[in-house]
Design a protein around this motif. Structure first.
Motif: not given
Length: 363
Positions: A34-40, A42-51
């Motif tokens: 709804i906010s205009g962002f791509n969920p996959p 976004t989650f991939q960026a978080m996962f890559e940064f988190g590891k």
């Protein structure tokens, strides 16, 4: 097979947590779309940064405080006591322990031990106040602990001033005197990064083991659980309910006193305006998510810490990192409902299994 699977409480907890996590990810995905962002992405960026190694260290260090906070809350929850004052208890304990550590010069090990003991005593004594108010005057521990959080904040603000317990640490910061090297606990190197794991992570591990042993292998733990299930039945069996309330709150406060120790002795070495706050309130949600069990709380703490750390990459992608708060809130809201649904499904499966066995016996 299904009956055997759902017969175990940990299986139901695991299923409920997994469903709640999937539901929260779905809710977050809808908000992102709804906010205009791509969920996959976004989650991939978080996962890559988190590891990344730095993120792993920060996640484990954060999880230690979250875990201790949730354990402190869980002790009260086990007997239907709501210790909302963990936040004030750990901050007051950390400040006074830091002041004591900075004022005294003692040999290594003894110095560290004294700081930790001071923190545990302060946390336990501060938690004893609402306990005594409850057993002597009937004051709700919810109200008294919330009020004591504000009182603790006022005491800290009063004492954390130059001329009292604070010194000037910089142009825009004040704090207690820096703890000397004899009172510090050096961190443990982690491969691939210059950051270090808090060595006092071991305190969280030992606290979890001690919590499990106390609840499941001691008479006190049995009385605690019995009082939580039915205070009148516990009293009828000879349990001193008032004593249990006081002891449970003091133990909860003592654990709360440990929350700031990994950070204090492993990194900051002083209680200043930059010392982490709000961990006590976060522990309430983590305890609920972990179903008040030491293993469940461990996974919940790691999840919460991972979300906190990995959300930092969102700012660089022009995505509000507050989106993670939506995920965390959705997890908390859904896990309670989902666990109840899973429990009812498990009960129905149990009933059908028993009915089938009775039918076989009758035949």
């Amino acid at each position: 097979m299904i009956h055997r699977l759902f017969a175990r409480s940990w299986t139901r907890t695991l299923v409920a947590a997994f469903v709640a996590l999937v539901f929260s990810i779905a809710i977050t995905s809808i908000v992102l779309s709804i906010s205009g962002f791509n969920p996959p992405s976004t989650f991939q960026a978080m996962f890559e940064f988190g590891k990344e190694p730095d993120s792993i260290v920060n996640t484990l260090n954060k999880a230690a405080g979250y875990y201790l906070s949730a354990l402190a809350v869980a002790v009260g929850f086990r007997m239907n006591l709501f210790n909302i004052g963990v936040d004030g208890q750990y901050r007051l304990a950390a400040m006074l322990a830091a002041a004591a550590g900075g004022a005294w010069s003692l040999p290594p090990v003894l110095h560290q031990l004294v700081i930790i003991v001071v923190a545990v005593l302060v946390g336990g004594l501060w938690a004893a106040v609402p306990a005594l108010l409850k057993v002597t005057r009937g004051v709700s521990e919810v109200i008294s602990t919330i009020m004591l959080n504000f009182i603790a904040t006022g005491i800290i603000a009063y004492l954390l001033n130059p001329g009292r317990l604070a010194v000037q640490l910089g142009p825009n910061n004040i704090g207690t005197k820096t703890i000397s090297r004899s009172g510090r606990v050096p961190g443990t190197p982690f491969p691939g990064t210059d950051l270090k794991l808090y060595s006092l992570l071991v305190i969280a591990i030992l606290a979890g083991v001690g919590f499990w042993f106390m609840i499941n292998r001691t008479r006190f733990g049995f009385d605690l659980r019995a009082t939580g299930l039915s205070q009148s039945a516990a009293v009828a069996s000879g349990v001193d309910a008032r004593r249990m309330v006081v002891m449970a709150m003091v133990i909860s406060g003592g654990i709360a006193g440990l929350i700031g120790m990994p950070q204090l002795l492993g990194e900051s070495y002083t209680y200043s305006l930059n010392f982490p706050t709000g961990i006590g309130l976060t522990g309430i949600g983590i305890a609920l998510l972990g179903r008040n069990g030491p293993v469940g709380i461990a996974f919940a703490s790691l999840l919460w810490a991972f979300l906190d750390v990995s959300s930092q990459i969102l700012d660089f992608n022009d995505i509000p990192k507050e989106i993670v708060a939506i995920t965390q809130a959705a997890v908390l809201l859904s896990v309670v409902v989902v666990y109840e649904v899973v429990s009812r499904v498990g009960q129905r499966i149990d009933q059908r299994h028993v009915a089938a066995q009775l039918g076989e016996v009758a035949a």
